[in-house]
Design an enzyme around this catalytic site. Structure first.
Site, short mmCIF file in Angstrom:
data_model
loop_
_atom_site.label_atom_id
_atom_site.label_comp_id
_atom_site.label_asym_id
_atom_site.label_seq_id
_atom_site.Cartn_x
_atom_site.Cartn_y
_atom_site.Cartn_z
N TYR A 135 0.82 -1.22 0.00
CA TYR A 135 0.00 0.00 0.00
C TYR A 135 0.85 1.27 0.00
O TYR A 135 0.36 2.34 0.32
CB TYR A 135 -0.91 0.03 1.24
CG TYR A 135 -2.17 -0.81 1.18
CD1 TYR A 135 -2.14 -2.13 0.75
CD2 TYR A 135 -3.39 -0.28 1.57
CE1 TYR A 135 -3.30 -2.90 0.72
CE2 TYR A 135 -4.55 -1.04 1.54
CZ TYR A 135 -4.49 -2.36 1.12
OH TYR A 135 -5.63 -3.11 1.11
N LYS A 185 5.27 -14.69 1.45
CA LYS A 185 5.17 -15.53 0.24
C LYS A 185 6.58 -15.61 -0.31
O LYS A 185 6.86 -15.24 -1.45
CB LYS A 185 4.17 -14.90 -0.73
CG LYS A 185 3.90 -15.72 -1.98
CD LYS A 185 3.22 -17.06 -1.70
CE LYS A 185 3.14 -17.87 -3.00
NZ LYS A 185 2.69 -19.26 -2.78
N ASP A 218 -0.75 -18.36 1.23
CA ASP A 218 -1.78 -19.27 0.69
C ASP A 218 -2.09 -20.38 1.69
O ASP A 218 -3.25 -20.72 1.94
CB ASP A 218 -1.38 -19.82 -0.69
CG ASP A 218 0.08 -20.31 -0.76
OD1 ASP A 218 0.83 -20.13 0.23
OD2 ASP A 218 0.46 -20.86 -1.81
N ASP A 242 -4.82 -7.49 4.81
CA ASP A 242 -6.14 -7.07 4.36
C ASP A 242 -6.98 -8.27 3.94
O ASP A 242 -8.13 -8.44 4.36
CB ASP A 242 -5.99 -6.09 3.19
CG ASP A 242 -7.33 -5.69 2.62
OD1 ASP A 242 -8.23 -5.34 3.42
OD2 ASP A 242 -7.50 -5.74 1.38
N ASP A 246 -10.32 -10.36 5.95
CA ASP A 246 -11.67 -10.62 5.42
C ASP A 246 -12.03 -12.10 5.60
O ASP A 246 -13.19 -12.43 5.84
CB ASP A 246 -11.80 -10.20 3.95
CG ASP A 246 -12.56 -8.87 3.81
OD1 ASP A 246 -12.34 -7.97 4.64
OD2 ASP A 246 -13.39 -8.74 2.87
C1 IPM Z 1 -9.82 -2.41 5.14
C2 IPM Z 1 -10.32 -1.93 3.82
C3 IPM Z 1 -9.36 -0.88 3.26
C4 IPM Z 1 -8.00 -1.52 3.12
C5 IPM Z 1 -9.80 -0.30 1.91
C6 IPM Z 1 -11.15 0.34 2.02
C7 IPM Z 1 -8.79 0.64 1.32
O1 IPM Z 1 -10.51 -2.98 2.93
O2 IPM Z 1 -9.66 -1.60 6.06
O3 IPM Z 1 -9.60 -3.61 5.28
O4 IPM Z 1 -7.73 -2.24 2.15
O5 IPM Z 1 -7.19 -1.29 4.00
MN MN Z 2 -10.14 -4.91 3.82
#
Ligand code: IPM
Ligand code: MN
Length: 347
Positions: A135, A185, A218, A242, A246
């Site tokens: 990032y 990785k 992975d 990130d 999720d």
């Molecule tokens: C998170 C979100 C953000 C990220 C996006 C919205 C830029 O997905 O906080 O996980 O990738 O950091």
């Molecule tokens: Mn995210």
């Protein structure tokens, strides 16, 4: 009486509802515990962008710097402002400017919440590097719009950046069950990820009490689903963290339960607390957003401010509500009803 000044950035969509819900719970908790929270709301959002051409004013960062903490809802309204513009105009610059290098995300099932897995007894703390890596924003496009177009986006890993996030992970592991999973990785990415693995090995000598294992991302993604109980603290780069968080949100029942804290461990600038979820345009304005992720993030804020007892009471109140089935079935309880149940459960 201790008093804390909080910058509130509800942002877009359901960010507005869940921030209001979290603030209601936090104010009640503060009153009970005998400290004061003063909130100053900033309208910075995609709507603000439409009006002013900016996601936040030119001196937005300097305005925020004076606060003790920031509570953020969600940023993004892709129908009107591209996500790449809205996120690079508000959320991501705050994380970087305030050196919030540790993004902490707890993944466990709240009582009464059914996850998609058979496993129920996992308790994972993901620590995501939050200021550099994939990032970094280093890159560009040349020959734009032509057949010769080239797009470059370079990940940047610095020794200082990798060391500090790994140390943070080791410290967290030490304060929990003593296990650290360091994620890379390095079988494919032979510079940055080998570098990360090397620093992991070097720091391990300072933490003989922590059992550290290096995983490829992975394999770790699969492990979070197949054997989540085997994990304690997970530390990963910005993008890997990130994606893994999720997965963490999914296995804990969904994004409605996934809290997060963007921490500046050195406290040289305010930290920021926000749910993992986005603005959810599809359900915005329906009043059915689950505020639990935002409320839990608010509890993490109280903890960071030094009000651990109040933070624990907020988490207990959330657990008491979900144990009674409140906020555990998507779309069933309205945001306000979930908030009221949590306030009523606060001791
Ligand atoms: C998170 C979100 C953000 C990220 C996006 C919205 C830029 O997905 O906080 O996980 O990738 O950091
Ligand atoms: Mn995210």
């Amino acid at each position: 009486m201790n008093s804390y000044s909080i910058a509130l950035i509800p942002g877009d969509g359901i960010g507005r509802d869940v921030t209001a819900a979290a603030w209601t719970v936090l104010e009640t908790a503060a009153k009970r515990a005998g400290f004061a929270l003063t909130g100053t709301e900033f309208p910075w959002s995609c709507k603000f962008f439409k009006e002013t051409g900016r996601m936040m004013p030119e001196y937005g960062i300097e305005t925020l710097r004076g606060f003790d903490a920031i509570l953020l809802g969600a940023v993004g309204w892709p129908a009107e402002v591209p996500d790449s513009v809205s996120l690079h105009g508000l959320l991501l610059p705050i994380r970087k400017a305030f050196v919030q290098y540790a993004n902490i995300r707890p993944h466990r099932l709240l009582p009464g919440v059914t996850g998609p897995l058979r496993a129920e007894n996992f308790d994972i703390l993901c620590i995501r590097e939050n200021t550099e890596g994939e990032y970094s924003g280093a890159g560009g496009r040349v020959h734009q719009g032509t057949l010769d177009e080239v797009a470059v986006e370079t990940s940047i890993f610095t020794r200082a950046g990798v060391e500090r996030i790994l140390r943070f992970g080791f410290e967290q592991a030490r304060s929990r069950r003593g296990k650290l999973a360091s994620v890379t990785k390095s079988n494919a990415q032979k510079y940055s990820m080998v570098f990360w693995d090397e620093i992991t090995r070097k720091l391990a000598a300072d933490y003989p009490d922590v059992e550290v294992t290096s995983y490829h991302v992975d394999a770790l993604a699969a492990r979070m689903i197949m054997a989540p109980e085997s994990l304690d603290v997970v530390v990963a780069s910005n993008l890997f963290g990130d994606i893994l968080t999720d997965i963490g949100a999914a296995i804990q029942g969904g994004l409605g339960y996934a809290a997060s804290a963007n921490i500046n461990p050195g406290r040289s600038a305010p930290s920021m607390f926000e749910p993992v979820h986005g603005s959810a345009p599809d359900i915005a304005h329906l009043g059915i957003a689950n505020p639990i992720a935002a409320i839990w993030s608010g509890a993490m804020m109280l903890d960071h401010l030094g009000e651990k007892a109040a933070a624990d009471r907020v988490v207990k109140a959330v657990e008491a509500a979900t144990a009674r089935g409140i906020g555990t079935i998507p779309g069933k309880d309205r945001t306000e009803a979930i908030t009221a149940a949590i306030v009523a459960s606060l001791t």
